[in-house]
Write an enzyme that holds these catalytic residues in place. Structure first.
Site, mmCIF file in Angstrom:
data_model
loop_
_atom_site.group_PDB
_atom_site.id
_atom_site.type_symbol
_atom_site.label_atom_id
_atom_site.label_comp_id
_atom_site.label_asym_id
_atom_site.label_seq_id
_atom_site.Cartn_x
_atom_site.Cartn_y
_atom_site.Cartn_z
ATOM 1 N N GLN A 9 47.840 39.305 33.024
ATOM 2 C CA GLN A 9 49.140 39.782 33.494
ATOM 3 C C GLN A 9 49.666 40.901 32.586
ATOM 4 O O GLN A 9 49.581 40.818 31.362
ATOM 5 C CB GLN A 9 50.155 38.638 33.529
ATOM 6 C CG GLN A 9 49.922 37.636 34.638
ATOM 7 C CD GLN A 9 50.348 38.153 36.016
ATOM 8 O OE1 GLN A 9 50.735 39.302 36.176
ATOM 9 N NE2 GLN A 9 50.253 37.289 37.015
ATOM 10 N N GLU B 167 36.625 32.697 39.645
ATOM 11 C CA GLU B 167 36.959 34.102 39.410
ATOM 12 C C GLU B 167 35.787 34.986 39.806
ATOM 13 O O GLU B 167 34.630 34.645 39.561
ATOM 14 C CB GLU B 167 37.320 34.319 37.932
ATOM 15 C CG GLU B 167 37.424 35.752 37.478
ATOM 16 C CD GLU B 167 38.495 36.546 38.218
ATOM 17 O OE1 GLU B 167 38.224 37.721 38.544
ATOM 18 O OE2 GLU B 167 39.581 35.990 38.491
ATOM 19 N N ASP C 78 46.305 32.498 42.471
ATOM 20 C CA ASP C 78 46.958 33.722 41.989
ATOM 21 C C ASP C 78 46.093 34.899 42.429
ATOM 22 O O ASP C 78 45.432 35.538 41.621
ATOM 23 C CB ASP C 78 47.069 33.654 40.457
ATOM 24 C CG ASP C 78 47.893 34.797 39.888
ATOM 25 O OD1 ASP C 78 48.459 35.566 40.676
ATOM 26 O OD2 ASP C 78 47.951 34.918 38.649
ATOM 27 N N CYS D 104 51.885 38.317 44.179
ATOM 28 C CA CYS D 104 52.484 39.541 43.640
ATOM 29 C C CYS D 104 53.029 40.403 44.767
ATOM 30 O O CYS D 104 53.804 41.319 44.536
ATOM 31 C CB CYS D 104 51.476 40.322 42.816
ATOM 32 S SG CYS D 104 50.138 41.014 43.777
#
Length: 610
Positions: A421, A471, A520, A548
């Site tokens: 982030q 990921e 996320d 986001c």
């Protein structure tokens, strides 16, 4: 979550500085243009199609238009239809309302094969037709031609509205122009910024409420009660959480290299506008409010270095030149990583080797030593078929291989391509909220989807039985594993791959009765396969979604809540809590956290919709 193809959850990174020029930028940097007349000439030196050269690949030269498409089809429908008939498009741009699409291919053979196969084919009672399509016009050349024509035909046509004859059209100072471009709320009081962002999220939740009602009639009674309680929203929106710092908060910035808006060559900074708007002018970040002083120092030192070299800046207009981009990552423990992006063109390997040696010497022994770089990388960017940089190998030039950061009392290492982030103090607020909402205990298993360097999962690991991270970026997975080890954690594991490929398998292997998923994802949201896997896994009762861009993730939210159908199996979720966290002061962007819980039906019966 992507600074354009970089920070996957950072919409504030989508600034004029970060536009990449490669094959895919034809999609980004050129606007749709009606078919050109022969007089314009695709190969003419001054024509608006000059970007097409024989030695540079762009799929625009293998482009067709498919007409008379069926109504109500989506992008995926068209892609599946073409794949079903053995056609492999490079890019698709669908105009569903007008019932046509532009489709490009990697070569003439693929294009001709598609034309032969699709033309005259019937799809849902529609007979398709295919014709060759002209490439898009380069916006800079197009804008330049329009200005020349305006000047030649109507003197004063460029004058701003309201300006009298003989008056000068006064432009704002460059520092104001760039502030407006990259931090549009720079002159708005911070409390007002927060109110605007909270209002934006409120609108998203109100839209979600309507969409849930349209897609799951069984929830209408519940929605009616919620809307009465929460101002037409499906769940309470808690007070927005401000960023602990509002200035110099970015720990990662990408700076384009080009000709300065003041005429200075080899300028490192931000673009005043996007290429598709017809602008390539670059302005220094020296007076921007969101860039750290450490990053500005690196920019200044690097700019000084490249101005001593004989290599030109890369031109997205002509595809010539070398210097392309500088990425700077910093941390609170005063470590700084610089990543230099360079187009080698046809330079010999020996010359590139010498350039890297000069970079090393400049930043370790020369004037650039004041930049305090602790890690330096060199990346070669050529004429590629992808607009991103995450897939490019980074050549380590000098210093440490990573920078390190501390977050919530934990230590993290960060590689060049790894996601972290961009506002560390605000990320602590975000992750603390996620931890509070997750309601975890020692029997819990946490699935951390799109986990980056493992920050969320690692911050929760001591509270739970197990953390499983997923990921895509291999570098980030290696960092995550090292971070778990560095923090003495043994109940954490990480898997590398696309979430849509890995997640269903991982989820099915988890037997724990207390499973919480935390996602996320990048700006576009999760792949629909992930959402469908979540819906099918009935033992997964709670989901925390960190978005986001909540608008872009709307389809994910709807699919989590929609009624059971042949496509969507498993009891639906419903949103029960929401909050905005400001990670990007001075911009309109923020992170939105939504807590979804599985619907518990007592006497209700869930009908299947086909």
């Amino acid at each position: 979550m992507t600074d354009v193809a970089l920070d996957k959850t950072d919409p504030a990174g989508s600034l004029p500085s970060t536009e990449k020029e490669s094959d895919d930028i034809i999609e980004e940097k050129i606007q749709e243009n009606p078919p050109a007349t022969d007089a314009e000439g695709e190969g003419a030196a001054g024509g608006v199609y000059r970007y097409i050269k024989g030695d540079l690949f762009t799929s625009e030269i293998f482009k067709v238009e498919i007409q008379n498409l069926p109504k109500y089809i989506g992008f995926n429908d068209l892609k599946k239809f073409l794949n079903k008939h053995g056609i492999n498009p490079h890019k698709i741009k669908l105009f569903s309302r007008q019932m046509f699409a532009f489709v490009t291919f990697k070569n003439q053979e693929e294009r001709d094969k598609a034309m032969k196969a699709v033309h005259g084919m019937q799809w849902k009672s529609k007979v398709l037709s295919v014709r060759l399509a002209k490439p898009k016009a380069d916006p800079i050349l197009k804008k330049r031609r329009q200005e020349e024509e305006a000047e030649g035909g109507q003197p004063g046509a460029k004058r701003a509205a309201g300006t009298q004859e003989g008056e000068e059209d006064e432009e704002e100072p460059l520092n104001i122009q760039i502030a407006n471009a990259v931090t549009p709320l720079w002159n708005v009081p911070y409390e007002e910024q927060l109110k605007r962002k909270e209002k934006e999220v409120e609108g998203v939740l109100q839209k979600l409420t309507r969409e849930i009602g349209n897609n799951n009639k069984a929830m209408l009674p519940w929605l009616f009660v919620q809307k009465e309680k929460y101002n037409k929203m499906c769940c309470p929106l808690e007070a927005i959480q401000p960023s602990p710092v509002q200035m110099e908060y970015r720990n990662k910035c990408e700076f384009v290299i080009g000709v300065g808006a003041d005429g200075e060559d080899k300028t490192v900074g931000f673009r005043l506008g996007k290429y598709k708007g017809g602008s390539c002018a670059v302005v220094s970040p020296s007076e921007t409010t969101h860039v750290s002083s450490e990053a500005k120092r690196v920019v200044q030192g690097f700019q000084q270095f490249i101005r001593t070299t004989p290599y030109a800046v890369y031109s997205p207009e002509t595809y010539e030149g070398h210097w392309r981009q500088l990425t700077v990552r910093t941390s609170r423990i005063k470590q700084t990583m610089a990543i230099v992006f360079f187009n080698p063109q046809k330079l010999p390997e020996e010359e590139i080797g010498q350039l890297k040696q000069n970079l090393r010497q400049y930043f370790t022994e020369g004037e650039g030593k004041e930049s305090a770089i602790t890690s330096l990388y060199f990346v070669r960017m050529g004429q590629r078929t992808s607009a991103g940089t995450d897939d490019l190998p980074c050549e380590h030039v000098t210093g440490e291989e990573w920078i390190h950061e501390e977050l919530l009392g934990l230590k993290f290492r960060i590689s060049p391509h790894s996601f972290f982030q961009t506002n560390t103090p605000a990320a602590e607020v975000l992750y603390s909220t996620v931890g509070e909402w997750a309601q975890l205990d020692q029997d819990s298993t946490v699935l951390d989807v799109c986990c980056g360097t493992g920050t969320i999962g690692i911050s929760l690991a001591k509270r739970v039985k197990k953390v499983i991270g997923i990921e895509l970026c291999q570098e980030a997975v290696e960092d995550a594993k090292a971070n778990a080890k560095a923090n003495g954690l043994t109940n954490v594991e990480f898997h590398c791959g696309k979430a849509e490929d890995v997640f269903p398998t991982v989820l099915n292997a988890v037997m724990s009765p207390n499973v919480t998923a935390i996602v996320d994802p990048p700006r576009a949201g999760l792949h629909s396969k992930v959402i469908l896997a979540i819906r099918r896994a009935e033992h997964l009762k709670r989901l925390i979604y960190v978005a986001c861009n909540a608008k872009a993730a709307m389809n994910n939210f709807i699919d989590l809540c929609r009624a059971v159908s042949n496509r969507v199996r498993g009891t639906p979720f419903r949103p029960v809590r929401a909050m905005a966290v400001d990670l990007f002061p001075q911009t309109m962007h923020c992170e939105t956290i939504l807590l979804f819980e599985r619907v518990e039906y007592s006497s209700e019966t869930q009908t299947t919709e086909t």
